[in-house]
Each structure stands twice: as structure tokens, then as C-alpha cells.
Design a protein around this motif. Structure first.
Motif, mmCIF file in Angstrom:
data_model
loop_
_atom_site.group_PDB
_atom_site.id
_atom_site.type_symbol
_atom_site.label_atom_id
_atom_site.label_comp_id
_atom_site.label_asym_id
_atom_site.label_seq_id
_atom_site.Cartn_x
_atom_site.Cartn_y
_atom_site.Cartn_z
ATOM 1 N N VAL A 167 -51.807 35.980 -32.881
ATOM 2 C CA VAL A 167 -52.311 35.003 -31.918
ATOM 3 C C VAL A 167 -52.418 33.658 -32.638
ATOM 4 O O VAL A 167 -52.938 33.581 -33.754
ATOM 5 C CB VAL A 167 -53.691 35.408 -31.355
ATOM 6 C CG1 VAL A 167 -54.244 34.323 -30.425
ATOM 7 C CG2 VAL A 167 -53.592 36.736 -30.601
ATOM 8 N N LEU A 168 -51.921 32.604 -31.998
ATOM 9 C CA LEU A 168 -52.016 31.256 -32.558
ATOM 10 C C LEU A 168 -53.099 30.478 -31.831
ATOM 11 O O LEU A 168 -53.331 30.676 -30.636
ATOM 12 C CB LEU A 168 -50.677 30.525 -32.412
ATOM 13 C CG LEU A 168 -49.462 31.142 -33.106
ATOM 14 C CD1 LEU A 168 -48.226 30.286 -32.852
ATOM 15 C CD2 LEU A 168 -49.699 31.317 -34.602
ATOM 16 N N PHE A 169 -53.754 29.561 -32.563
ATOM 17 C CA PHE A 169 -54.738 28.685 -31.927
ATOM 18 C C PHE A 169 -54.590 27.256 -32.442
ATOM 19 O O PHE A 169 -54.113 27.024 -33.548
ATOM 20 C CB PHE A 169 -56.170 29.198 -32.148
ATOM 21 C CG PHE A 169 -56.695 28.996 -33.549
ATOM 22 C CD1 PHE A 169 -57.420 27.863 -33.882
ATOM 23 C CD2 PHE A 169 -56.468 29.952 -34.533
ATOM 24 C CE1 PHE A 169 -57.907 27.675 -35.164
ATOM 25 C CE2 PHE A 169 -56.951 29.775 -35.821
ATOM 26 C CZ PHE A 169 -57.676 28.627 -36.138
ATOM 27 N N ASP A 170 -54.999 26.323 -31.629
ATOM 28 C CA ASP A 170 -55.001 24.880 -31.933
ATOM 29 C C ASP A 170 -53.608 24.363 -32.259
ATOM 30 O O ASP A 170 -52.931 23.830 -31.398
ATOM 31 C CB ASP A 170 -55.979 24.558 -33.059
ATOM 32 C CG ASP A 170 -56.146 23.053 -33.247
ATOM 33 O OD1 ASP A 170 -56.351 22.356 -32.228
ATOM 34 O OD2 ASP A 170 -56.065 22.564 -34.385
ATOM 35 N N ARG A 171 -53.156 24.510 -33.495
ATOM 36 C CA ARG A 171 -51.810 24.068 -33.868
ATOM 37 C C ARG A 171 -50.842 25.211 -33.620
ATOM 38 O O ARG A 171 -50.795 26.170 -34.392
ATOM 39 C CB ARG A 171 -51.773 23.642 -35.335
ATOM 40 C CG ARG A 171 -52.700 22.484 -35.683
ATOM 41 C CD ARG A 171 -52.442 22.098 -37.120
ATOM 42 N NE ARG A 171 -53.441 21.196 -37.645
ATOM 43 C CZ ARG A 171 -53.468 20.792 -38.920
ATOM 44 N NH1 ARG A 171 -52.534 21.219 -39.759
ATOM 45 N NH2 ARG A 171 -54.408 19.972 -39.353
ATOM 46 N N VAL A 172 -50.093 25.092 -32.549
ATOM 47 C CA VAL A 172 -49.210 26.193 -32.132
ATOM 48 C C VAL A 172 -47.774 25.688 -32.050
ATOM 49 O O VAL A 172 -47.496 24.516 -32.296
ATOM 50 C CB VAL A 172 -49.660 26.764 -30.768
ATOM 51 C CG1 VAL A 172 -51.102 27.250 -30.850
ATOM 52 C CG2 VAL A 172 -49.528 25.722 -29.656
ATOM 53 N N THR A 173 -46.865 26.585 -31.696
ATOM 54 C CA THR A 173 -45.462 26.218 -31.550
ATOM 55 C C THR A 173 -44.850 26.985 -30.391
ATOM 56 O O THR A 173 -45.221 28.139 -30.131
ATOM 57 C CB THR A 173 -44.673 26.514 -32.842
ATOM 58 O OG1 THR A 173 -43.285 26.259 -32.616
ATOM 59 C CG2 THR A 173 -44.836 27.977 -33.258
ATOM 60 N N ASN A 229 -48.035 20.326 -32.306
ATOM 61 C CA ASN A 229 -48.296 20.105 -30.878
ATOM 62 C C ASN A 229 -49.480 19.205 -30.604
ATOM 63 O O ASN A 229 -49.444 18.373 -29.680
ATOM 64 C CB ASN A 229 -48.519 21.449 -30.175
ATOM 65 C CG ASN A 229 -49.747 22.180 -30.708
ATOM 66 O OD1 ASN A 229 -49.805 22.542 -31.884
ATOM 67 N ND2 ASN A 229 -50.723 22.407 -29.857
ATOM 68 N N ILE A 230 -50.554 19.335 -31.383
ATOM 69 C CA ILE A 230 -51.765 18.576 -31.056
ATOM 70 C C ILE A 230 -51.529 17.068 -31.173
ATOM 71 O O ILE A 230 -52.007 16.292 -30.345
ATOM 72 C CB ILE A 230 -52.966 19.005 -31.926
ATOM 73 C CG1 ILE A 230 -52.714 18.760 -33.415
ATOM 74 C CG2 ILE A 230 -53.324 20.457 -31.669
ATOM 75 C CD1 ILE A 230 -53.951 18.981 -34.282
ATOM 76 N N TYR A 231 -50.786 16.653 -32.203
ATOM 77 C CA TYR A 231 -50.548 15.220 -32.385
ATOM 78 C C TYR A 231 -49.546 14.697 -31.361
ATOM 79 O O TYR A 231 -49.677 13.570 -30.869
ATOM 80 C CB TYR A 231 -50.077 14.951 -33.813
ATOM 81 C CG TYR A 231 -51.097 15.348 -34.844
ATOM 82 C CD1 TYR A 231 -52.382 14.802 -34.830
ATOM 83 C CD2 TYR A 231 -50.810 16.305 -35.820
ATOM 84 C CE1 TYR A 231 -53.338 15.186 -35.759
ATOM 85 C CE2 TYR A 231 -51.753 16.693 -36.750
ATOM 86 C CZ TYR A 231 -53.015 16.135 -36.710
ATOM 87 O OH TYR A 231 -53.968 16.526 -37.620
#
Length: 343
Positions: A148-154, A195-197
Motif C-alpha cells: 500500500v502506498l501513501f502520500d507520495r504515490v505513483t 505526485n504531491i508536488y
């Protein structure tokens, strides 16, 4: 004892019982009497017995360990997410193994390999800034291990994700500055493969366009978003005599650096320059003036990430899992760094 390490066989020999009795007692099997359990636990303590988690994992198919990979654990956001994950995991008798990539691609790869080698039951991760190749994460998936990925994902990995609506948070922050009369708003951002930036930059740009303000590339500044980066790019901006009346930063740390430099150059906040950060780090409520920022709902993010992970872990047919994306809504915390005095 081999190599000075006690085994269940050493405990069994000491107590004149079978190794299987010791094993059951250590695992709180109801078939073993309380008196025997107490004797076994005392002997285990006397012999400094340490269970072999890897061997136990091979026997049971579960290690009761979850690997958590973060860029850094010394940021309030990541430490709070970890807290949320741990609280949920511990309630289910799982332990969390925390590793830091330090935003280094090679370190991230090595960390994933190490976690796989110790037989973790699954991995929760937030990608590093330099991560563009995700083959090491694909290896996790190929082994049938939950990821599972969180915050910075792809989008290059077909796995469940938990994020906040970074676009919305940035849009709200930028629109707030516009309603306070700002028109030349600097934007501090970082690598657009993260993704976040990318989403925060898009939110900033769309807020400007909504209010009829053109996007000026000169006002978009890239860095690693640390405090020293904020200091550097702010001083460079002042030296180049670029006109601006506000800063919206994708990080509280870089905007804190900007605040320091602005003060050192005799500029007043918020009268001359208004500031908004992102992250709601603890120091933002103690700066002078206090810093407007976007709260990322870090503890709920950790809890939901862990809940998502265990939903996947407990599905018998891993091949039938349909990845889902959970998007949390951030909150703009308005403080003194961005509001006009009369407000």
C-alpha cells in the motif's frame, strides 16, 4: 546453547518437558496449564530466550511484521502517519518495522530488499523524491506480498493508495492569498515526478487562472524544499529584484527559511509579503507571525492506510484484490502570516 543463544530445546531440557510443550506455552496455547506456562516463561527469561521470528514466519506463514518505508521519520507529517499505522497495527498484535530512504533511490531499493528478506507480511511505503524506476516495488507485487502506498504515490503501480487532495489544498491556499489582495505569488515546489508536488503546482496555477491572473514561470521556484533551500531561493529572488507579494510553498520548512530571509532583509510579514506553507508542522503555530498552512490529516492517513493494508492482507485470494484510492480532504489553517491587519 548454540552460539550462546537459547532455544526452545534448551528450555525443554531445563524443565524436563518436550519442546512442543514449550512452544505451545510460549504461544499461550489453551491446552497448556497456567502453571506450566509460568514455569516456561520464567525459564525463558532466565535463559534470555529470544524467539526466532523468521523461523516462526516460515512455520505459520505470518511474521506479524509490517515494513513501513518513509523518506524521513524526523518530519512531523511522516512520524504522525507512522503513529497512526502503529496504533492500528498494534491493536491487531502486529509490529511495525520502520525504514528511512532519505529520498535516496538506491537506499530505497536496499530497504525493500531487506524487508523482504526478514519475511514481513507486507509493506507500506511513501516514495522518495528521486524514485523514477519502481521495479523494486513491482518485485513486492510479483511475490504476492501486500503493498500500500501513501502520500507520495505513483500511477505506475496498480496498488491501493491513500493520499490527501493535494490539488484542493494548494488551490485553497493560493485562492486565500488572492482574496487577501495578492497578485504576484511565488510558488516553492520540487520534483514533478512526485505526485504531491505536481498536484500542488497544478492547484496553484488553476487558482491563479480562475481569478484572471496569468501563470508566470519566473515565480515558480524548484528546490528540495528544506529550510536552507527556502533561504537560498528567497535570497536569490530578492537579489534578482523579482516583484512578488506572497509565497505559497509546498513545504512548511522551505517557507520558514523564506520567512527568516525576508525578516533579515527588513521586510514585514504579512504587510509586505504574505506566506502560506503546507504540512502544518508543529513549529508553524509558534513562528512570529504564526504561519498559515495546509493540514494534511496525518494521523487519520496513517490509520486509514493501515486499515487498507489489513483489508488486503486478510483476503484469501490475493489475485482478486481490486486496488482502491482513498483521498482525504486537507484543511487550510489560516494564521497571521497571510491575513491583512484589518482582518
Amino acid at each position: 546453547m548454540r552460539n550462546g543463544k537459547a532455544t526452545i530445546h534448551d528450555i525443554a531440557e531445563k524443565l524436563k518437558v518436550t519442546a512442543s510443550t514449550v512452544s505451545r506455552a510460549l504461544n499461550d496455547n489453551p491446552r497448556i496449564s497456567d502453571a506450566t506456562k509460568k514455569r516456561v516463561l520464567k525459564a525463558a527469561k532466565d535463559l534470555n530466550y529470544q524467539p526466532n521470528n523468521i523461523a516462526a514466519a516460515l512455520r505459520s506463514g505470518r511474521s506479524k511484521l509490517i515494513g513501513v518505508v518513509v523518506p524521513t521519520a524526523n518530519r512531523n507529517f511522516f512520524s504522525s502517519v507512522i503513529r497512526g499505522i502503529e496504533e492500528f497495527a498494534n491493536s491487531l498484535n502486529y509490529k511495525v518495522v520502520i525504514s528511512q530512504s532519505y529520498d535516496d533511490f538506491e537506499k530505497e531499493k536496499q530497504t525493500i530488499e531487506a524487508l523482504l528478506n526478514v519475511q514481513v507480511d507486507g509493506i507500506i511505503a511513501s516514495l522518495g523524491k528521486t524514485t523514477k524506476n519502481v521495479d523494486h516495488f513491482k518485485k513486492i507485487i510479483s511475490k504476492g506480498i501486500p503493498l500500500v502506498l501513501f502520500d507520495r504515490v505513483t500511477n505506475d503501480l496498480d496498488v491501493s493508495q491513500v493520499v490527501i487532495d493535494d490539488y484542493y489544498g494548494a488551490f485553497q491556499a493560493t485562492e486565500h492569498l488572492i482574496t487577501e489582495g495578492c497578485r504576484r505569488i511565488l510558488h516553492f515546489t520540487s520534483a514533478q515526478n512526485i505526485n504531491i508536488y505536481k498536484d500542488r503546482k497544478r492547484g496553484y496555477e488553476d487558482a491563479l487562472l480562475k481569478h484572471g491572473i496569468g501563470v508566470d514561470p519566473e515565480l515558480i521556484l524548484f528546490s528540495d524544499m528544506q529550510l536552507e533551500d527556502g533561504r537560498r531561493i528567497m535570497q536569490e529572488t530578492l537579489d534578482r529584484k523579482i516583484e512578488f507579494d506572497a509565497v505559497f510553498s509546498s513545504s512548511d520548512y522551505s517557507v520558514m527559511g523564506a520567512m527568516q530571509v525576508l525578516k533579515e532583509n527588513g521586510l514585514n510579514i504579512p504587510q509586505d509579503v504574505k506566506l502560506v506553507g503546507f504540512g502544518n508542522e508543529p513549529f508553524t503555530s509558534f513562528t512570529e507571525p504564526t504561519l498559515t498552512t495546509v493540514d494534511q490529516k496525518s494521523i487519520p492517513m496513517g490509520q486509514i492506510t493501515a486499515e487498507t493494508f489489513f483489508e488486503i492482507l486478510n483476503q484469501k485470494d490475493q489475485g482478486s484484490i481490486i486496488p482502491k484510492k482513498t483521498i482525504l480532504k486537507p484543511e487550510l489553517i489560516i494564521r497571521n502570516s497571510s491575513i491583512n491587519k484589518e482582518n
